[in-house]
Design an enzyme around this catalytic site. Sequence first.
Site, PDB file in Angstrom:
ATOM      1  N   GLU A  14       3.935  -6.794   1.707  1.00  0.00           N
ATOM      2  CA  GLU A  14       3.449  -7.112   0.367  1.00  0.00           C
ATOM      3  C   GLU A  14       3.463  -5.879  -0.543  1.00  0.00           C
ATOM      4  OE1 GLU A  14      -0.529  -8.382   1.216  1.00  0.00           O
ATOM      5  OE2 GLU A  14       0.084 -10.336   1.972  1.00  0.00           O
ATOM      6  N   GLY A  68       0.766  -1.238   0.000  1.00  0.00           N
ATOM      7  CA  GLY A  68       0.000   0.000   0.000  1.00  0.00           C
ATOM      8  C   GLY A  68       0.793   1.282   0.000  1.00  0.00           C
ATOM      9  N   CYS A  87     -13.684   4.133 -28.524  1.00  0.00           N
ATOM     10  CA  CYS A  87     -14.963   4.823 -28.694  1.00  0.00           C
ATOM     11  C   CYS A  87     -15.650   5.064 -27.356  1.00  0.00           C
ATOM     12  CB  CYS A  87     -15.870   3.996 -29.596  1.00  0.00           C
ATOM     13  SG  CYS A  87     -14.949   3.218 -30.910  1.00  0.00           S
ATOM     14  N   GLY A 130       3.731  -3.558  -3.748  1.00  0.00           N
ATOM     15  CA  GLY A 130       3.536  -3.716  -5.184  1.00  0.00           C
ATOM     16  C   GLY A 130       3.959  -2.444  -5.898  1.00  0.00           C
TER      17      GLY A 130
HETATM   18  C1  LIG Z   1      -2.930  -5.069  -4.150  1.00  0.00           C
HETATM   19  C2  LIG Z   1      -2.443  -5.671  -2.894  1.00  0.00           C
HETATM   20  C3  LIG Z   1      -1.156  -5.391  -2.420  1.00  0.00           C
HETATM   21  C4  LIG Z   1      -0.214  -4.427  -3.093  1.00  0.00           C
HETATM   22  O1  LIG Z   1      -0.654  -3.125  -2.954  1.00  0.00           O
HETATM   23  P1  LIG Z   1       0.284  -1.905  -3.427  1.00  0.00           P
HETATM   24  O2  LIG Z   1      -0.525  -0.712  -3.123  1.00  0.00           O
HETATM   25  O3  LIG Z   1       0.533  -2.079  -4.871  1.00  0.00           O
HETATM   26  O4  LIG Z   1       1.535  -1.978  -2.610  1.00  0.00           O
HETATM   27  C5  LIG Z   1      -0.731  -6.046  -1.284  1.00  0.00           C
HETATM   28  N1  LIG Z   1      -1.540  -6.915  -0.622  1.00  0.00           N
HETATM   29  C6  LIG Z   1      -2.796  -7.188  -1.042  1.00  0.00           C
HETATM   30  C7  LIG Z   1      -3.622  -8.144  -0.285  1.00  0.00           C
HETATM   31  C8  LIG Z   1      -3.283  -6.578  -2.185  1.00  0.00           C
HETATM   32  O5  LIG Z   1      -4.524  -6.844  -2.600  1.00  0.00           O
END
Ligand SMILES: *Cc1c(COP(=O)(O)O)cnc(C)c1O
Length: 417
Positions: free
Chosen positions: A273, A239, A342, A275
Site C-alpha cells: 500500500e 510507509g 493568523c 503512498g
Molecule cells: C497512510 C497509509 C498508507 C500509506 O502510507 P505511506 O507512508 O504514504 O506509504 C498505507 N496503508 C495504510 C493503512 C495507511 O493508513
Amino acid sequence: MHHFNYRDNELYCEDVPVKKIAEEVGTPFYLYSHATLKRHFMAFNEAFDGTRRLVCFSAKANTNLAILKLFESLGSGLDIVSGGELYRGLKAGFQPNRIVYSGVGKRIDEIDYALNTGILMFNVESLEELELINKRAGLLKLKAPIAIRVNPDVDPKTHPYISTGLKKNKFGIDIETAIEGYKVAKSLKNINVIGIDCHIGSQITEVQPFIDALKSIKVLINRLRDLKIEIKYLDIGGGLGITYNDESPPELNDYAGAIVKSLEGMPLQLILEPGRVIVGNAGILVTRVLYRKQGKDKEFIVVDAGMNDLARPSLYNAFHAIKPVVKSEDEPIKADVVGPICESGDFLAADRRISNVKKDDLLAVMSAGAYGFVMSSNYCSRLKLAEIMVRDDKFHVIRARQDYEDLIKGESIPPFL
Ligand SMILES: *Cc1c(COP(=O)(O)O)cnc(C)c1O
C-alpha cells in the site's frame, strides 16, 4: 528522481516552464509531473517482479481523480480509508476486487457501501469492528472478506505522529489478541478470513522495521495454520520514505528484495500500500512572494500559500526544500518562509538559507505531492488551490481553483435570523 529540473536557470516541469503555468492559472497551485508519477508507480511495481502481488496505491496520499485514474491504468489497486475514498476510487475506474479498506473508525454506512461494492478485503482493526462487519454482511446476505490488521510492536523510527505499529498506537490488534480475533472471525457466519495486514508507519527510511514486522507476522501465520486458519493475502501496508532533505531511504530493489526474501517459501499473495513513495516527489507547490519583511530578529518572506494549503511543516515540523522558480545570481539569505494565516505555526520553512527572492518572485516548495493538497483546508476562508498535471509539453488543470461561491456551498441562514 523526478522531472522538475532547471533549464537556463528556470524551473521546468517536464517540458513546461513553471512560470508559464503560474502566468496562466495564477498562484498558488499544486503541480504534478505525469512522467514522474508513472515512473514511480512502475518502478515500485516492477521491483516485485516474479512475486505474486497487488500494489494498492494508498489513496489518502493524493486522491485527485486524474492521479487515481493514472495509477488504475497502470494496473494499480487502491488502499482506501473512508467511504469518500471508495467513491473516488470507483469514479476513477478501479475494479472493486482490487480495493482494500483500512482504518480504525469505519462507520456503518461506510461498511455497507464497501460490502455492496464487493471490495477485495476489509483490514479489520478491532474485535468490535469484526462483529459489526459480520452483522452488516449478514443483513445484506453477503460474506465479508477480511484481514486482521495486526500491530507488531516495532519502532519505525519516524515522526511519532506517523508511526502506527507501536503498542501505544491506536492502530491494529496486538499479536496475542489477533489470534483470538482470528478464532472469532473463523466462527462468524458472514466473515471470510482471507488475509493478514499490518502498516507500521510512514516516511520510514530503513528496511529493518519492515523485516522486523514480517518476522512477527510469519510466527502468527504459522500459529494460525496450526489452528487450520489459512491466510491467502499478506498486506504489508505502505510507509516507505522519500528524500525531502538529506534522508537516504532504501532503494526500491533493496526494499522489495528484503521483503520477498523474508517471505521465501510462504505461498502468499502480497499486497502493498505505497503512498508517499509514489507521489511525494512527483508534485510541488508553487507560490508567489507577496512581501519581504524584516523583523527585529529575523527576516520573513511572506508568500501566498499557507499552512491551510500545505499542513506538513506546521503539523510535523516537516522539511520541504524551497527553490526559486527563476534562479538569481544574488547571495542566498536566511529567512522564514511564512504564509498569510493568523497563526505563528503558519510557516513553510524556518531559518532557511534561501534564494534572495523579491516581491512577485515565484517559489517552488518541493516534494509536496503526498499529503499536500489532500490535507488542505478552507481555514481563514481561503480558497482551495488548483491542481495541475504536466505531460510532456502540455499542462492540464486537474482541479479548478475554488471560488467564493464554493466557500459557502451548503451553508444556510435559518429563517429566524
Ligand atoms: C497512510 C497509509 C498508507 C500509506 O502510507 P505511506 O507512508 O504514504 O506509504 C498505507 N496503508 C495504510 C493503512 C495507511 O493508513
